[in-house]
Design a protein around this motif. Structure first.
Motif, PDB file in Angstrom:
ATOM      1  N   GLU A   1       4.942  14.047   4.131  1.00  0.00           N
ATOM      2  CA  GLU A   1       4.442  13.184   5.202  1.00  0.00           C
ATOM      3  C   GLU A   1       3.055  12.647   4.871  1.00  0.00           C
ATOM      4  O   GLU A   1       2.757  11.477   5.112  1.00  0.00           O
ATOM      5  CB  GLU A   1       4.419  13.949   6.524  1.00  0.00           C
ATOM      6  N   ALA A   2       2.202  13.478   4.290  1.00  0.00           N
ATOM      7  CA  ALA A   2       0.855  13.044   3.917  1.00  0.00           C
ATOM      8  C   ALA A   2       0.912  11.978   2.833  1.00  0.00           C
ATOM      9  O   ALA A   2       0.177  10.985   2.886  1.00  0.00           O
ATOM     10  CB  ALA A   2       0.036  14.240   3.446  1.00  0.00           C
ATOM     11  N   ILE A   3       1.788  12.167   1.860  1.00  0.00           N
ATOM     12  CA  ILE A   3       1.913  11.186   0.770  1.00  0.00           C
ATOM     13  C   ILE A   3       2.445   9.868   1.313  1.00  0.00           C
ATOM     14  O   ILE A   3       1.937   8.789   0.973  1.00  0.00           O
ATOM     15  CB  ILE A   3       2.812  11.735  -0.357  1.00  0.00           C
ATOM     16  N   VAL A   4       3.462   9.927   2.169  1.00  0.00           N
ATOM     17  CA  VAL A   4       4.027   8.702   2.750  1.00  0.00           C
ATOM     18  C   VAL A   4       2.967   7.982   3.569  1.00  0.00           C
ATOM     19  O   VAL A   4       2.817   6.762   3.477  1.00  0.00           O
ATOM     20  CB  VAL A   4       5.276   9.028   3.604  1.00  0.00           C
ATOM     21  N   SER A   5       2.202   8.718   4.361  1.00  0.00           N
ATOM     22  CA  SER A   5       1.141   8.105   5.160  1.00  0.00           C
ATOM     23  C   SER A   5       0.091   7.454   4.286  1.00  0.00           C
ATOM     24  O   SER A   5      -0.387   6.353   4.582  1.00  0.00           O
ATOM     25  CB  SER A   5       0.484   9.151   6.062  1.00  0.00           C
ATOM     26  N   GLN A   6      -0.264   8.120   3.187  1.00  0.00           N
ATOM     27  CA  GLN A   6      -1.262   7.567   2.275  1.00  0.00           C
ATOM     28  C   GLN A   6      -0.770   6.252   1.673  1.00  0.00           C
ATOM     29  O   GLN A   6      -1.508   5.265   1.633  1.00  0.00           O
ATOM     30  CB  GLN A   6      -1.579   8.566   1.165  1.00  0.00           C
ATOM     31  N   VAL A   7       0.476   6.231   1.234  1.00  0.00           N
ATOM     32  CA  VAL A   7       1.031   5.008   0.637  1.00  0.00           C
ATOM     33  C   VAL A   7       1.095   3.895   1.669  1.00  0.00           C
ATOM     34  O   VAL A   7       0.735   2.748   1.388  1.00  0.00           O
ATOM     35  CB  VAL A   7       2.425   5.288   0.026  1.00  0.00           C
ATOM     36  N   LEU A   8       1.549   4.217   2.881  1.00  0.00           N
ATOM     37  CA  LEU A   8       1.624   3.193   3.923  1.00  0.00           C
ATOM     38  C   LEU A   8       0.243   2.666   4.275  1.00  0.00           C
ATOM     39  O   LEU A   8       0.082   1.470   4.527  1.00  0.00           O
ATOM     40  CB  LEU A   8       2.330   3.755   5.163  1.00  0.00           C
ATOM     41  N   ASP A   9      -0.761   3.526   4.300  1.00  0.00           N
ATOM     42  CA  ASP A   9      -2.132   3.082   4.566  1.00  0.00           C
ATOM     43  C   ASP A   9      -2.623   2.163   3.460  1.00  0.00           C
ATOM     44  O   ASP A   9      -3.318   1.173   3.722  1.00  0.00           O
ATOM     45  CB  ASP A   9      -3.077   4.273   4.719  1.00  0.00           C
ATOM     46  N   GLU A  10      -2.263   2.479   2.217  1.00  0.00           N
ATOM     47  CA  GLU A  10      -2.708   1.657   1.085  1.00  0.00           C
ATOM     48  C   GLU A  10      -2.110   0.258   1.137  1.00  0.00           C
ATOM     49  O   GLU A  10      -2.759  -0.707   0.739  1.00  0.00           O
ATOM     50  CB  GLU A  10      -2.344   2.326  -0.231  1.00  0.00           C
ATOM     51  N   ILE A  11      -0.884   0.141   1.634  1.00  0.00           N
ATOM     52  CA  ILE A  11      -0.278  -1.195   1.685  1.00  0.00           C
ATOM     53  C   ILE A  11      -0.468  -1.865   3.044  1.00  0.00           C
ATOM     54  O   ILE A  11       0.003  -2.964   3.268  1.00  0.00           O
ATOM     55  CB  ILE A  11       1.216  -1.153   1.309  1.00  0.00           C
ATOM     56  N   GLY A  12      -1.185  -1.177   3.942  1.00  0.00           N
ATOM     57  CA  GLY A  12      -1.575  -1.803   5.196  1.00  0.00           C
ATOM     58  C   GLY A  12      -0.575  -1.665   6.329  1.00  0.00           C
ATOM     59  O   GLY A  12      -0.613  -2.447   7.270  1.00  0.00           O
ATOM     60  N   ILE A  13       0.312  -0.706   6.262  1.00  0.00           N
ATOM     61  CA  ILE A  13       1.271  -0.489   7.348  1.00  0.00           C
ATOM     62  C   ILE A  13       0.829   0.729   8.128  1.00  0.00           C
ATOM     63  O   ILE A  13       0.573   1.782   7.563  1.00  0.00           O
ATOM     64  CB  ILE A  13       2.700  -0.283   6.799  1.00  0.00           C
ATOM     65  N   ASN A  14       0.750   0.574   9.444  1.00  0.00           N
ATOM     66  CA  ASN A  14       0.301   1.671  10.292  1.00  0.00           C
ATOM     67  C   ASN A  14       1.353   1.902  11.374  1.00  0.00           C
ATOM     68  O   ASN A  14       1.441   1.149  12.336  1.00  0.00           O
ATOM     69  CB  ASN A  14      -1.053   1.343  10.915  1.00  0.00           C
ATOM     70  N   PHE A  15       2.164   2.947  11.221  1.00  0.00           N
ATOM     71  CA  PHE A  15       3.179   3.258  12.217  1.00  0.00           C
ATOM     72  C   PHE A  15       2.585   3.954  13.434  1.00  0.00           C
ATOM     73  O   PHE A  15       3.177   3.959  14.496  1.00  0.00           O
ATOM     74  CB  PHE A  15       4.278   4.140  11.624  1.00  0.00           C
ATOM     75  N   ALA A  16       1.438   4.568  13.279  1.00  0.00           N
ATOM     76  CA  ALA A  16       0.827   5.273  14.394  1.00  0.00           C
ATOM     77  C   ALA A  16       0.221   4.301  15.398  1.00  0.00           C
ATOM     78  O   ALA A  16       0.017   4.641  16.551  1.00  0.00           O
ATOM     79  CB  ALA A  16      -0.240   6.242  13.890  1.00  0.00           C
ATOM     80  N   GLY A  17      -0.074   3.082  14.946  1.00  0.00           N
ATOM     81  CA  GLY A  17      -0.678   2.090  15.830  1.00  0.00           C
ATOM     82  C   GLY A  17       0.329   1.517  16.796  1.00  0.00           C
ATOM     83  O   GLY A  17       1.510   1.832  16.781  1.00  0.00           O
TER      84      GLY A  17
END
Length: 103
Positions: free
Chosen positions: A40-56
């Motif tokens: 989950e941490a790795i997926v979140s890091q990758v999504l943050d790097e490409i600018g996708i925020n599911f928590a928002g």
């Protein structure tokens, strides 16, 4: 021949049991505690790097329906069928055909 068949069945059953035990052992060896959190941490890091925020907050999506609007219950208590709201003539035709089938 019967003895050979019985031996074969017994050896086949042993083989299946050993295969199941080995599979379970491999699954246990490959599964690490905390691996899901790390994934989950790795997926979140990758999504943050490409600018996708599911928590928002997700923006409201446009409402695309079947081209009908639900009507309130009629005064006699029976529910009326959806009425077409214009738009695509082919969709209106399909809605009318569907309403005829429901009757």
């Amino acid at each position: 021949i019967n003895k050979m068949m019985a031996d074969f069945e017994r050896e086949n059953a042993k083989s299946e049991i050993m295969q199941e035990i080995m599979g379970d052992m491999m699954d246990d060896a490959m599964h690490e505690e905390g691996a899901e959190e790390e994934e989950e941490a790795i997926v979140s890091q990758v999504l943050d790097e490409i600018g996708i925020n599911f928590a928002g907050e997700v923006p409201d999506a446009p409402l695309l329906g079947t081209g009908t609007k639900q009507s309130e219950a009629t005064s006699n208590g029976a529910e009326r069928l959806p009425e077409p709201v214009g738009g695509d003539p082919a969709l209106d035709d399909l809605e009318a055909r569907l309403n005829n089938l429901k009757r």
